[in-house]
Design an enzyme around this catalytic site. Sequence first.
Site, mmCIF file in Angstrom:
data_model
loop_
_atom_site.group_PDB
_atom_site.id
_atom_site.type_symbol
_atom_site.label_atom_id
_atom_site.label_comp_id
_atom_site.label_asym_id
_atom_site.label_seq_id
_atom_site.Cartn_x
_atom_site.Cartn_y
_atom_site.Cartn_z
ATOM 1 N N THR A 258 -8.779 -1.263 2.774
ATOM 2 C CA THR A 258 -8.573 -1.644 1.377
ATOM 3 C C THR A 258 -8.986 -3.100 1.201
ATOM 4 O O THR A 258 -9.536 -3.725 2.105
ATOM 5 C CB THR A 258 -7.118 -1.336 0.951
ATOM 6 O OG1 THR A 258 -7.018 -1.549 -0.453
ATOM 7 C CG2 THR A 258 -6.092 -2.188 1.675
ATOM 8 N N GLY B 268 -17.219 -2.522 -15.865
ATOM 9 C CA GLY B 268 -17.120 -3.287 -14.626
ATOM 10 C C GLY B 268 -18.382 -3.118 -13.804
ATOM 11 O O GLY B 268 -19.073 -2.098 -13.913
ATOM 12 N N ALA B 269 -18.688 -4.119 -12.992
ATOM 13 C CA ALA B 269 -19.895 -4.051 -12.159
ATOM 14 C C ALA B 269 -19.623 -4.617 -10.774
ATOM 15 O O ALA B 269 -20.527 -5.085 -10.091
ATOM 16 C CB ALA B 269 -21.040 -4.799 -12.840
ATOM 17 N N GLY B 270 -18.356 -4.586 -10.351
ATOM 18 C CA GLY B 270 -17.997 -5.030 -9.000
ATOM 19 C C GLY B 270 -17.971 -3.848 -8.046
ATOM 20 O O GLY B 270 -18.526 -2.779 -8.325
ATOM 21 N N SER C 219 0.818 -1.220 0.000
ATOM 22 C CA SER C 219 0.000 0.000 0.000
ATOM 23 C C SER C 219 0.849 1.266 0.000
ATOM 24 O O SER C 219 1.829 1.384 0.730
ATOM 25 C CB SER C 219 -0.919 0.008 1.227
ATOM 26 O OG SER C 219 -1.585 1.260 1.296
ATOM 27 N N LYS C 220 0.421 2.231 -0.821
ATOM 28 C CA LYS C 220 1.118 3.528 -0.868
ATOM 29 C C LYS C 220 0.526 4.493 0.166
ATOM 30 O O LYS C 220 1.008 5.615 0.318
ATOM 31 C CB LYS C 220 0.967 4.162 -2.249
ATOM 32 C CG LYS C 220 1.350 3.245 -3.394
ATOM 33 C CD LYS C 220 2.519 3.801 -4.156
ATOM 34 C CE LYS C 220 2.903 2.963 -5.347
ATOM 35 N NZ LYS C 220 3.852 1.908 -5.038
ATOM 36 N N ASP D 254 -13.634 7.038 -2.426
ATOM 37 C CA ASP D 254 -13.109 6.572 -3.724
ATOM 38 C C ASP D 254 -13.709 7.346 -4.901
ATOM 39 O O ASP D 254 -12.993 7.786 -5.803
ATOM 40 C CB ASP D 254 -13.382 5.076 -3.909
ATOM 41 C CG ASP D 254 -12.476 4.210 -3.045
ATOM 42 O OD1 ASP D 254 -11.345 4.634 -2.750
ATOM 43 O OD2 ASP D 254 -12.907 3.100 -2.670
ATOM 44 N N LYS E 229 -13.626 -3.794 2.179
ATOM 45 C CA LYS E 229 -14.479 -2.601 2.111
ATOM 46 C C LYS E 229 -15.950 -2.902 2.404
ATOM 47 O O LYS E 229 -16.646 -2.066 2.966
ATOM 48 C CB LYS E 229 -14.334 -1.923 0.743
ATOM 49 C CG LYS E 229 -12.949 -1.300 0.547
ATOM 50 C CD LYS E 229 -12.846 -0.550 -0.763
ATOM 51 C CE LYS E 229 -11.423 -0.080 -1.006
ATOM 52 N NZ LYS E 229 -11.289 0.758 -2.196
HETATM 53 P P1 ATR Z 1 -13.646 -5.035 -7.557
HETATM 54 O O1 ATR Z 1 -13.975 -4.871 -6.114
HETATM 55 O O2 ATR Z 1 -12.238 -4.701 -7.935
HETATM 56 O O3 ATR Z 1 -14.635 -4.340 -8.419
HETATM 57 P P2 ATR Z 1 -14.926 -7.544 -8.179
HETATM 58 O O4 ATR Z 1 -16.120 -7.169 -7.363
HETATM 59 O O5 ATR Z 1 -14.390 -8.934 -8.090
HETATM 60 O O6 ATR Z 1 -13.695 -6.606 -7.828
HETATM 61 O O7 ATR Z 1 -15.255 -7.183 -9.702
HETATM 62 C C1 ATR Z 1 -14.322 -7.402 -10.713
HETATM 63 C C2 ATR Z 1 -14.863 -6.780 -12.007
HETATM 64 O O8 ATR Z 1 -13.880 -6.947 -13.033
HETATM 65 C C3 ATR Z 1 -16.137 -7.431 -12.522
HETATM 66 O O9 ATR Z 1 -16.888 -6.457 -13.210
HETATM 67 C C4 ATR Z 1 -15.576 -8.477 -13.491
HETATM 68 O O10 ATR Z 1 -16.483 -8.877 -14.499
HETATM 69 P P3 ATR Z 1 -17.567 -10.069 -14.174
HETATM 70 O O11 ATR Z 1 -18.595 -9.462 -13.305
HETATM 71 O O12 ATR Z 1 -18.083 -10.458 -15.518
HETATM 72 O O13 ATR Z 1 -16.774 -11.155 -13.496
HETATM 73 C C5 ATR Z 1 -14.456 -7.694 -14.111
HETATM 74 N N1 ATR Z 1 -13.410 -8.524 -14.736
HETATM 75 C C6 ATR Z 1 -12.438 -9.222 -14.100
HETATM 76 N N2 ATR Z 1 -11.643 -9.845 -15.004
HETATM 77 C C7 ATR Z 1 -12.132 -9.532 -16.231
HETATM 78 C C8 ATR Z 1 -11.751 -9.844 -17.575
HETATM 79 N N3 ATR Z 1 -10.685 -10.623 -17.842
HETATM 80 N N4 ATR Z 1 -12.467 -9.327 -18.587
HETATM 81 C C9 ATR Z 1 -13.539 -8.544 -18.344
HETATM 82 N N5 ATR Z 1 -13.960 -8.207 -17.110
HETATM 83 C C10 ATR Z 1 -13.258 -8.683 -16.062
#
Ligand code: ATR
Length: 275
Positions: A62, A127-129, A15-16, A102, A66
């Site tokens: 982190t 992304g949807a995480g 971590s920075k 964030d 979270k």
């Molecule tokens: P974070 O907290 O970093 O958002 P996460 O909740 O595990 O971590 O979500 C990771 C995100 O990266 C998701 O949107 C994931 O897509 P999926 O929901 O389809 O799994 C996306 N992701 C991870 N690796 C990927 C890849 N190689 N190509 C496309 N999307 C990826």
Amino acid sequence: MKDRYAVIGHPVAHSKSPFIHAQFALQTRQDMEYAALLAPLDGFAQTVEQFRAAGGRGANVTLPFKEPAYALCATRSPRAESAGAVNTLIFGAHGVHGDNTDGYGLTRDLVDNLGFALQGRRVLLMGAGGAARGVILPLLERRPECLVIANRTAVKANALAALFDGTPSCADAPVSGCGYVDLAGQRFDLVINATSAGLAGELPALPDGLFAADALAYDMLYGRETPFMRFARAQGAARVADGLGMLVEQAAESFFLWRGVRPDTAPVMAALRAA
Ligand code: ATR
């Protein structure tokens, strides 16, 4: 005794945040210390309690804590509620208060450091995480023309968009979800990569022609040139940025919440880039 703060994670040695907060403290003459605390994967709450009992005043949180941090807070800010996650803990007399800086860090970097005004612009969030969810409300508050959330697993993007669709925050900025193939033929002024694909050296399956003429491509990862950043350059994005500015700006907002003083982020960003 100095006021004590820490970042809690697993892993955390990389971590920075200790460097960043030490620079902020020096600059603003705050008598404080800031450490990195490794919590066991099944022992986050105990680590927080021990740190608090030992006189800690607050902490950053982190990965992967979270969401557990959100759960343990007695009270939370609206932006933490909207993110469903907490990255900043404030220890008070009435328990632990949680905030999430964030999304603020991202919009501050975009608007103030990179000069990209979001209002009226077409924004794509990949992304949807947790990382994506954490930045949606602050993006919508800047009133883009639209916010499209695209994800490899399209149903997750739809579900995330549905959390915000119809809320007052998107009254002027429609939010929708889709898969990457559905993006074909669309153009965006700003494309933000909030996936973790870059950590594995991977690129989400994006169609060609996504970037408008003066588009900015932004990867929330930092310290590396990701496949997304290379793709954006090859596809003609006018500018490409990594997430280092977001990292420093979210830290500055946490620092402000704890100490009531706003540090100057520019020299800290410069020091991190030089390193
Ligand atoms: P974070 O907290 O970093 O958002 P996460 O909740 O595990 O971590 O979500 C990771 C995100 O990266 C998701 O949107 C994931 O897509 P999926 O929901 O389809 O799994 C996306 N992701 C991870 N690796 C990927 C890849 N190689 N190509 C496309 N999307 C990826």
